[in-house]
Design an enzyme around this catalytic site. Sequence first.
Site, PDB file in Angstrom:
ATOM      1  N   GLU A  77      -5.172  -8.560  31.965  1.00 43.41           N
ATOM      2  CA  GLU A  77      -3.833  -9.109  32.181  1.00 43.41           C
ATOM      3  C   GLU A  77      -2.775  -8.074  31.807  1.00 43.41           C
ATOM      4  O   GLU A  77      -3.061  -7.096  31.123  1.00 43.41           O
ATOM      5  CB  GLU A  77      -3.621 -10.344  31.286  1.00 43.41           C
ATOM      6  CG  GLU A  77      -4.610 -11.461  31.529  1.00 43.41           C
ATOM      7  CD  GLU A  77      -4.365 -12.710  30.672  1.00 43.41           C
ATOM      8  OE1 GLU A  77      -4.523 -13.800  31.202  1.00 43.41           O
ATOM      9  OE2 GLU A  77      -4.022 -12.585  29.494  1.00 43.41           O
TER      10      GLU A  77
ATOM     11  N   ASP B  47       4.107 -13.947  26.472  1.00 41.54           N
ATOM     12  CA  ASP B  47       4.332 -12.533  26.826  1.00 41.54           C
ATOM     13  C   ASP B  47       5.798 -12.098  26.962  1.00 41.54           C
ATOM     14  O   ASP B  47       6.599 -12.816  27.561  1.00 41.54           O
ATOM     15  CB  ASP B  47       3.710 -12.230  28.190  1.00 41.54           C
ATOM     16  CG  ASP B  47       2.319 -12.786  28.369  1.00 41.54           C
ATOM     17  OD1 ASP B  47       1.756 -13.310  27.409  1.00 41.54           O
ATOM     18  OD2 ASP B  47       1.815 -12.697  29.496  1.00 41.54           O
TER      19      ASP B  47
END
Length: 575
Positions: free
Chosen positions: A321, A152
């Site tokens: 998420e 990420d």
Amino acid sequence: MKHSIVNRSLAVSLLMSTAMFASAQDTHFLSSNHCIYRISADKNVLLLPVQEKAEVCNVKVVDGNSNQIKAFNIRLASNHIDYYVPLYLDKLSSKQNLSLDIHVNGSYRTDGELAGFTCWKNMKYADSFDTTNREKYRPVYHHTPAYGWMNDPNGMFYKDGVWHLYFQYNPYGSQWENMTWGHSTSTDLMHWTYQGTAVEADAWGTVFSGSAVVDKNNTSGFGKDAIVGMYTSAGENQTQSLVYSTDDGKTFTKYAGNPVITSNVPDFRDPHIFWNPEINKWNMIMAAGQHMEIYTSDNLKDWKYESSFGEGYGNHGGVWECPDLMKLKVRGTNEEKWMLICNINPGGPFGGSATQYFTGTFDGKKFTCETAPEVTKWMDYGKDHYATVTFDNAPDGRHVAIAWMSNWQYANQVPTMQYRSANSIPRDLDLYEYAGQTYCGVTPSPEVTAARPKKSTKTLTEACEVVVSLKGTSTITLSNELGEKVVMTYDERARTFSMDRTKSGQKDFSDDFAAITTAPLHGKITHLRLFVDRGSIEALDADGRMAMTNLVFPTKPYNKITLTGRAKHQVFNLK
Ligand code: FRU
């Protein structure tokens, strides 16, 4: 392929005049699972040999006062070397009398005795670590870490002409482990400079995803214009911790009051902070299992829980998420609406990871979704667009998003080794209306367009933007002389755009890779922008009403473009 890379890297390292092999006497085997390794040379770097299929060793770095000064996990080579990673001895808090305490978890052993591992005679000392690119799929104009694993994007902010991108990073191997914030910077969003590691694991846990803000009014007391980051400490539980920087994001100090938010929810993570001028407070949104939680704060240190969003809304095929929340203009109107980004894994439209979003209102405490609970909206209809979040403090009130260009289904297996994973091109977000619904507009950021050379050509290259003008149903095929190809179909009647990568090249590393992805269209596409960069294709409608991001691994670069229907193309080479 794999072997030629290995041999080349070994040859390169053997030629490095500064490198010297460690001595066999440096190892002290205490059991079949445990070794103490003495660091005997006064060099900057210890080069550690990694084998991706070996088991994970737990390593403690112990100083001359018998204190543990660092710990990490690494797949030390047991019988063959895939690549080396550096342990920077010069960056440790102490350089004297160092030892490594190395342990392999006994109950899962399949690799034989630790003493028989090939790593011991191949450990090397060097003055520096060579990061020269060895990967044919490394993109030219997309961000990748110089070496090691990335997932990420984290803590992105803009300040004084510099875009800062932090990212989930493993500096000790090219698979997911040792979560750390890596750091890269750019002045044009197209060329990035890797800056090393910015936030490392501590006693509260490894450093999972989070965000950062520029604290212009010193609300936190860390200093005017301090950069304040919040991330998830992944330890025994997932808790939220603060870091701050008074040197524009170069180095960070951990806040003494960490962790600042705790909970007993298992998947409690990825805080995204932003200043909300409407309530004159900071807001924070974070994922908590199958919903998002919203908080407020005056000082970035003390947080008040306000509400939750998500139960029964949208897609729940996996864990929620990496959220984001922002106010965006609705094109062609004077209206603004709030958009909540929710990355989800698995549950994506073509399996695995994807980015969904919700539109509605937000009063600083509670997000209210304007659509029916069963409606799911996807931001990108490819398989490789995940963990999408935006930069803080972007100029002109822009909302610039970057995604991780991979999918948890196969991210650890894609055929690169020196590094793994790249980010998407930056995309500016807004909202538009179509058939009574509000959707997220996704347009390549102006910096991407500015990177075009003055002249276009017709010849497809490894790293380019292809602009296709379309008049009705057409196909666009990128191919090479081996017959590997990607076929894109714009079907005006069916109102779909699809990308077929089933014959795109290497795909056997995962059963989940070969796929045809299809996007519903909200109106006609007149100009399609294709961003090709060695191992990826991003197809975006120039008007921002369709985005599709897919990885591809052609054995040889695609060098031919074939169009059917009334389509024309131009190629802009990108460097
Ligand atoms: C998303 C994610 C986050 C987490 C991070 C760990 O890809 O699972 O939720 O913080 O990766 O690396």
